[in-house]
Motif scaffolding. Structure first.
Motif, PDB file in Angstrom:
ATOM      1  N   ASP A  28      -3.279   6.882   8.462  1.00 42.09           N
ATOM      2  CA  ASP A  28      -1.827   7.584   7.232  1.00 42.09           C
ATOM      3  C   ASP A  28      -1.212   6.238   6.885  1.00 42.09           C
ATOM      4  OD1 ASP A  28      -3.049   9.954   8.284  1.00 42.09           O
ATOM      5  OD2 ASP A  28      -1.278  10.232   9.287  1.00 42.09           O
ATOM      6  N   ALA A  29      -1.414   5.213   7.015  1.00 40.86           N
ATOM      7  CA  ALA A  29      -0.005   4.533   7.022  1.00 40.86           C
ATOM      8  C   ALA A  29      -0.272   3.744   6.264  1.00 40.86           C
ATOM      9  CB  ALA A  29      -0.639   2.881   8.109  1.00 40.86           C
ATOM     10  N   GLN A  30      -1.742   3.242   5.514  1.00 45.46           N
ATOM     11  CA  GLN A  30      -2.093   2.651   4.307  1.00 45.46           C
ATOM     12  C   GLN A  30      -1.543   3.600   2.534  1.00 45.46           C
ATOM     13  OE1 GLN A  30      -5.877   1.314   4.308  1.00 45.46           O
ATOM     14  NE2 GLN A  30      -5.981   1.049   1.838  1.00 45.46           N
ATOM     15  N   LEU A  31      -2.033   5.173   3.388  1.00 47.08           N
ATOM     16  CA  LEU A  31      -1.770   5.886   2.745  1.00 47.08           C
ATOM     17  C   LEU A  31       0.165   6.285   2.384  1.00 47.08           C
ATOM     18  CD1 LEU A  31      -2.307   8.441   0.696  1.00 47.08           C
ATOM     19  CD2 LEU A  31      -1.993  10.031   2.648  1.00 47.08           C
ATOM     20  N   GLU A  87       1.767   3.512   2.232  1.00 46.34           N
ATOM     21  CA  GLU A  87       2.456   2.000   1.712  1.00 46.34           C
ATOM     22  C   GLU A  87       1.742   2.867  -0.028  1.00 46.34           C
ATOM     23  OE1 GLU A  87       0.156  -1.090   3.060  1.00 46.34           O
ATOM     24  OE2 GLU A  87       1.640  -0.979   4.577  1.00 46.34           O
ATOM     25  N   GLN A  88       0.339   3.275  -0.423  1.00 49.38           N
ATOM     26  CA  GLN A  88       0.939   3.603  -1.252  1.00 49.38           C
ATOM     27  C   GLN A  88       1.477   5.004  -2.170  1.00 49.38           C
ATOM     28  OE1 GLN A  88      -3.677   5.229  -0.520  1.00 49.38           O
ATOM     29  NE2 GLN A  88      -4.300   3.346  -0.605  1.00 49.38           N
ATOM     30  N   LEU A  89       1.705   6.032  -1.463  1.00 48.05           N
ATOM     31  CA  LEU A  89       2.832   6.486  -1.672  1.00 48.05           C
ATOM     32  C   LEU A  89       3.934   6.379  -2.220  1.00 48.05           C
ATOM     33  CD1 LEU A  89       1.320   9.700   0.672  1.00 48.05           C
ATOM     34  CD2 LEU A  89       0.444   9.462  -1.992  1.00 48.05           C
ATOM     35  N   ILE A  90       4.661   5.283  -1.271  1.00 49.98           N
ATOM     36  CA  ILE A  90       5.910   4.961  -1.564  1.00 49.98           C
ATOM     37  C   ILE A  90       5.565   4.116  -3.272  1.00 49.98           C
ATOM     38  CG2 ILE A  90       7.242   2.752  -0.521  1.00 49.98           C
ATOM     39  CD1 ILE A  90       6.565   3.977   1.918  1.00 49.98           C
ATOM     40  N   HIS A  91       4.367   3.054  -3.113  1.00 47.39           N
ATOM     41  CA  HIS A  91       4.326   2.642  -3.885  1.00 47.39           C
ATOM     42  C   HIS A  91       4.523   3.023  -5.793  1.00 47.39           C
ATOM     43  CE1 HIS A  91       3.228  -0.947  -7.084  1.00 47.39           C
ATOM     44  NE2 HIS A  91       1.707   0.057  -7.223  1.00 47.39           N
ATOM     45  N   ALA A  92       3.716   4.371  -5.962  1.00 41.55           N
ATOM     46  CA  ALA A  92       3.841   4.883  -6.581  1.00 41.55           C
ATOM     47  C   ALA A  92       4.925   5.738  -6.391  1.00 41.55           C
ATOM     48  CB  ALA A  92       2.780   6.412  -6.185  1.00 41.55           C
ATOM     49  N   GLY A  93       5.909   6.162  -5.984  1.00 40.10           N
ATOM     50  CA  GLY A  93       6.875   6.732  -5.648  1.00 40.10           C
ATOM     51  C   GLY A  93       7.779   6.276  -6.934  1.00 40.10           C
ATOM     52  N   SER A  94       8.445   4.493  -5.730  1.00 39.77           N
ATOM     53  CA  SER A  94       9.719   4.017  -6.936  1.00 39.77           C
ATOM     54  C   SER A  94       8.628   3.241  -7.412  1.00 39.77           C
ATOM     55  CB  SER A  94       9.443   2.637  -4.944  1.00 39.77           C
ATOM     56  OG  SER A  94       8.517   1.849  -4.530  1.00 39.77           O
ATOM     57  N   ASP A  95       7.573   2.381  -7.485  1.00 41.44           N
ATOM     58  CA  ASP A  95       7.569   1.833  -8.963  1.00 41.44           C
ATOM     59  C   ASP A  95       7.208   2.418  -9.971  1.00 41.44           C
ATOM     60  OD1 ASP A  95       8.545  -0.063  -7.147  1.00 41.44           O
ATOM     61  OD2 ASP A  95       6.263  -1.233  -6.622  1.00 41.44           O
TER      62      ASP A  95
END
Length: 237
Positions: free
Chosen positions: A128-131, A133-141
């Protein structure tokens, strides 16, 4: 018809037994191929389905394993469920909650389902922690989303609340800057609109990405002023 030549030797009657190359009786297709002078391997490969077995001369050439979702004779429902979940994980990351939901379609005891989840966690397939991070990167960047929209995505995907909060705490507190950056990327296409219409549309786009209230309004007004929509062009630094 094949003719045998009598050599006059009594031992000629004691012919060596015919030993099939691959075990079992020789097929009629193989005999036809040899009599016709064709390629023996092509006739054999059709009969046994394994070119490797033909070339190496294995006496027990087995056909290759079939591809696809073919259950082994002794596979348990738990094995089938785990394999199905792994196929999903190869195409898309899942949260632990999503993985549990996927297992509900199988006739599994609760403890078996939890054993599968724990095993895939240990293997690193569920994280869940890695997921997060992926979702935050996709959302913000990539999508230019604000913290609120990203938090909603994490919740919708079933990321545990404490894991989501920890991941969001590492996100820089720069929503105002990202809101303005997004507004600038859209303002140029609104030059043909009047000021009020452009402001309403741009504010709505920002709100849908998690920038609400005064932040969205400020970013929209600044971007429209910079591009000269409905007024003079002013660049703020």
């Amino acid at each position: 018809m094949v003719h045998f030549v009598d050599s006059g030797d009594e031992s000629a009657d004691e012919l060596a037994p015919v030993i099939p190359l691959f075990g079992g009786a020789a097929s009629s297709a193989g005999r036809r191929t040899r009599e016709g002078g064709g390629d023996v391997r092509s006739g054999s490969s059709r009969g046994f389905g394994s070119r490797e077995g033909v070339e190496t001369g294995d006496e027990e050439a087995s056909p290759p394993a079939r591809k696809g979702r073919v259950a082994e004779p002794n596979e348990s429902p738990r094995d089938l469920a785990e394999k199905a979940l792994l196929r999903k994980l190869r195409t898309r990351s899942l949260s632990i909650r999503e993985a549990r939901t996927a297992l509900t379609g199988f006739d599994l005891a609760r403890e078996d389902a939890e054993d599968i989840i724990e095993h895939l966690e240990r293997m690193g397939y569920l994280d869940d922690a890695q997921l997060a991070e992926q979702l935050i990167h996709a959302g913000s960047d990539r999508k230019g989303q604000g913290r609120t929209a990203i938090a909603q995505t994490l919740s919708k995907r079933g990321v545990a609340r404490e894991v989501a909060d920890a991941a969001l705490s590492a996100l820089p507190d720069d929503d105002a800057e990202r809101a303005l950056e997004f507004a600038r990327s859209k303002a140029g296409s609104m030059r043909s609109l009047d000021r009020d219409t452009a402001l309403r549309r741009l504010t709505g786009q920002l709100a849908r990405r998690g920038y609400g209230g005064s932040m969205a309004m400020t970013a929209a007004r600044t971007a429209l002023d910079e591009t000269g929509v409905g007024g003079s062009s002013v660049r703020f630094r």
